[in-house]
Design a protein around this motif. Structure first.
Motif, mmCIF file in Angstrom:
data_model
loop_
_atom_site.group_PDB
_atom_site.id
_atom_site.type_symbol
_atom_site.label_atom_id
_atom_site.label_comp_id
_atom_site.label_asym_id
_atom_site.label_seq_id
_atom_site.Cartn_x
_atom_site.Cartn_y
_atom_site.Cartn_z
ATOM 1 N N ALA A 213 0.765 -1.183 0.129
ATOM 2 C CA ALA A 213 -0.008 -0.131 -0.039
ATOM 3 C C ALA A 213 0.812 1.222 0.072
ATOM 4 C CB ALA A 213 -0.953 -0.155 1.227
ATOM 5 N N SER A 214 1.731 1.258 0.613
ATOM 6 C CA SER A 214 2.898 2.383 0.797
ATOM 7 C C SER A 214 3.389 2.622 -0.730
ATOM 8 C CB SER A 214 3.878 2.174 2.143
ATOM 9 O OG SER A 214 5.067 1.085 1.646
ATOM 10 N N MET A 215 3.915 1.676 -1.468
ATOM 11 C CA MET A 215 4.405 1.704 -2.728
ATOM 12 C C MET A 215 3.273 2.217 -3.617
ATOM 13 S SD MET A 215 6.400 -1.711 -2.192
ATOM 14 C CE MET A 215 7.042 -1.765 -4.087
ATOM 15 N N LEU A 216 2.154 2.261 -3.564
ATOM 16 C CA LEU A 216 1.258 2.397 -4.948
ATOM 17 C C LEU A 216 1.035 3.710 -5.108
ATOM 18 C CD1 LEU A 216 -1.456 -0.516 -3.896
ATOM 19 C CD2 LEU A 216 0.575 -0.569 -5.585
ATOM 20 N N PRO A 217 0.738 4.157 -6.211
ATOM 21 C CA PRO A 217 0.489 5.382 -6.716
ATOM 22 C C PRO A 217 -0.997 5.675 -6.697
ATOM 23 C CG PRO A 217 1.140 4.193 -8.568
ATOM 24 C CD PRO A 217 1.192 3.328 -7.615
ATOM 25 N N HIS A 218 -1.404 6.787 -6.979
ATOM 26 C CA HIS A 218 -2.869 7.157 -6.907
ATOM 27 C C HIS A 218 -3.530 6.491 -7.870
ATOM 28 C CE1 HIS A 218 -6.422 9.709 -6.479
ATOM 29 N NE2 HIS A 218 -6.293 9.515 -7.514
ATOM 30 N N TRP A 220 -4.561 3.113 -7.386
ATOM 31 C CA TRP A 220 -4.386 1.813 -7.075
ATOM 32 C C TRP A 220 -4.475 1.495 -5.567
ATOM 33 C CZ3 TRP A 220 -2.310 -1.756 -10.420
ATOM 34 C CH2 TRP A 220 -1.741 -1.244 -11.643
ATOM 35 N N ARG A 221 -4.975 0.176 -5.398
ATOM 36 C CA ARG A 221 -5.334 0.032 -3.898
ATOM 37 C C ARG A 221 -4.995 -1.604 -3.898
ATOM 38 N NH1 ARG A 221 -10.020 -3.130 -2.613
ATOM 39 N NH2 ARG A 221 -11.531 -3.155 -4.413
ATOM 40 N N VAL A 222 -4.746 -1.899 -2.529
ATOM 41 C CA VAL A 222 -4.293 -3.292 -2.397
ATOM 42 C C VAL A 222 -5.521 -4.277 -1.461
ATOM 43 C CG1 VAL A 222 -3.032 -3.000 -0.158
ATOM 44 C CG2 VAL A 222 -2.566 -5.147 -1.512
ATOM 45 N N ARG A 223 -5.927 -5.212 -1.844
ATOM 46 C CA ARG A 223 -6.951 -6.139 -1.270
ATOM 47 C C ARG A 223 -6.213 -7.310 -0.786
ATOM 48 N NH1 ARG A 223 -10.444 -10.228 -2.643
ATOM 49 N NH2 ARG A 223 -12.437 -10.350 -1.700
ATOM 50 N N LEU A 230 -2.276 -11.468 -1.904
ATOM 51 C CA LEU A 230 -2.565 -9.812 -1.977
ATOM 52 C C LEU A 230 -2.833 -9.656 -3.484
ATOM 53 C CD1 LEU A 230 0.522 -8.459 -0.268
ATOM 54 C CD2 LEU A 230 -1.766 -8.788 0.810
ATOM 55 N N GLU A 231 -4.078 -8.738 -3.610
ATOM 56 C CA GLU A 231 -4.641 -8.276 -4.813
ATOM 57 C C GLU A 231 -4.004 -6.769 -5.113
ATOM 58 O OE1 GLU A 231 -8.409 -9.522 -5.155
ATOM 59 O OE2 GLU A 231 -8.086 -11.533 -5.156
ATOM 60 N N VAL A 232 -3.286 -6.290 -6.262
ATOM 61 C CA VAL A 232 -3.058 -5.125 -6.305
ATOM 62 C C VAL A 232 -3.813 -4.599 -7.474
ATOM 63 C CG1 VAL A 232 -1.192 -3.293 -7.099
ATOM 64 C CG2 VAL A 232 -0.803 -5.218 -5.597
ATOM 65 N N ALA A 236 -11.739 0.347 -13.382
ATOM 66 C CA ALA A 236 -12.991 0.496 -13.115
ATOM 67 C C ALA A 236 -13.565 -0.240 -12.165
ATOM 68 C CB ALA A 236 -13.966 0.441 -14.700
ATOM 69 N N ASP A 237 -14.303 0.322 -11.322
ATOM 70 C CA ASP A 237 -15.022 -0.707 -10.325
ATOM 71 C C ASP A 237 -14.287 -1.560 -9.490
ATOM 72 O OD1 ASP A 237 -17.512 -0.861 -12.770
ATOM 73 O OD2 ASP A 237 -17.354 0.354 -11.233
ATOM 74 N N VAL A 238 -13.037 -1.124 -9.276
ATOM 75 C CA VAL A 238 -12.275 -1.834 -8.072
ATOM 76 C C VAL A 238 -12.039 -1.369 -6.909
ATOM 77 C CG1 VAL A 238 -10.866 -2.935 -10.034
ATOM 78 C CG2 VAL A 238 -10.025 -1.111 -9.116
#
Length: 238
Positions: A213-218, A220-223, A230-232, A236-238
């Motif tokens: 999460a700390s590495m992801l740009p605007h 993006w999200r991690v689940r 983990l799913e990065v 649309a609709d994520v």
């Protein structure tokens, strides 16, 4: 000596990545990926959550699988889509000539396109896909490569697609579980392959959800998923 799992061991290297690794063991490893991924990667959940809802009857949709290795995941996606009466074309890419050669020797799968190329080359060619995905690729990358993959993925899915990069979450329980689960098969089913040794190395190289999460740009999200997944995500609709 194994470092503590509290921090990522980015110096560890998987044996199958070595240019001079045993070709027989490498082929055996590719052969076993389908069985192992069916247990540890939970690709069926990714198909159900992120891919199948974007497929419509009567239309052929394009999926890109980055770092496909022996292409067991693309073949599984095509099998599930056919069972659902849906039309899918999966482009499976890997720059490693050994992976491409092994995958090309396997029986033909309708809808599977194998290419020895990179996400950067496809993005530069303005290719577009409904879904961009990868499995167990992120932990192989350094910071620059990680950022480049995300940028390529955005371009490749920029026409309204979705990106799902799946990987392992580093944890003590994941490490112990994989070690214990594979030990009974180390001299039988997994003998003569890199599956067990490289699987443990992969866990040590992998990230936690907080780290990713700390590495992801605007955008993006991690689940979190199961087991220890983990799913990065982007799109649309994520």
């Amino acid at each position: 000596m194994v470092r503590s799992l509290r921090t990522r061991d980015d110096e560890a290297r998987e044996l199958m990545d070595a240019p001079d690794c045993d070709p027989v063991m490498l082929a055996r490893t590719y052969e076993q990926f389908g069985r192992i991924n069916a247990v540890v990667s939970n690709q069926r959940a990714i198909y159900r959550r992120w891919i199948r809802p974007r497929l419509s009857h009567g239309t052929t949709h394009r999926v890109l699988d980055i770092g496909a290795g022996g292409a067991d995941v693309p073949r599984a996606l095509l099998r599930w889509a056919r069972a659902d009466g849906l039309r899918l074309e999966v482009t499976a890419i890997d720059p490693d000539e050994r992976a491409f050669a092994w995958a090309s020797r396997q029986p033909r799968t309708p809808g599977l396109v194998l290419r020895r190329t990179t996400s950067a080359e496809l993005a530069a060619a303005d290719e577009q896909f409904d879904v961009v995905t990868s499995n167990h690729v992120l932990h192989h990358l350094d910071g620059r490569e990680f950022g480049a993959l995300l940028a390529d993925s955005e371009r490749l899915a920029s026409g309204g697609g979705v990106v799902v990069h799946g990987d392992i979450e580093r944890s003590r329980w994941g490490y112990v579980g994989f070690a214990a689960g594979t030990l009974p098969f180390s001299s039988t089913l997994l003998a003569g392959s890199y599956i067990r040794a490289d699987g443990l190395t992969s866990i040590r190289r992998s990230h936690t959800a907080v780290e990713l999460a700390s590495m992801l740009p605007h955008g993006w999200r991690v689940r979190r998923g199961v087991p220890s997944r983990l799913e990065v995500l982007w799109g649309a609709d994520v």
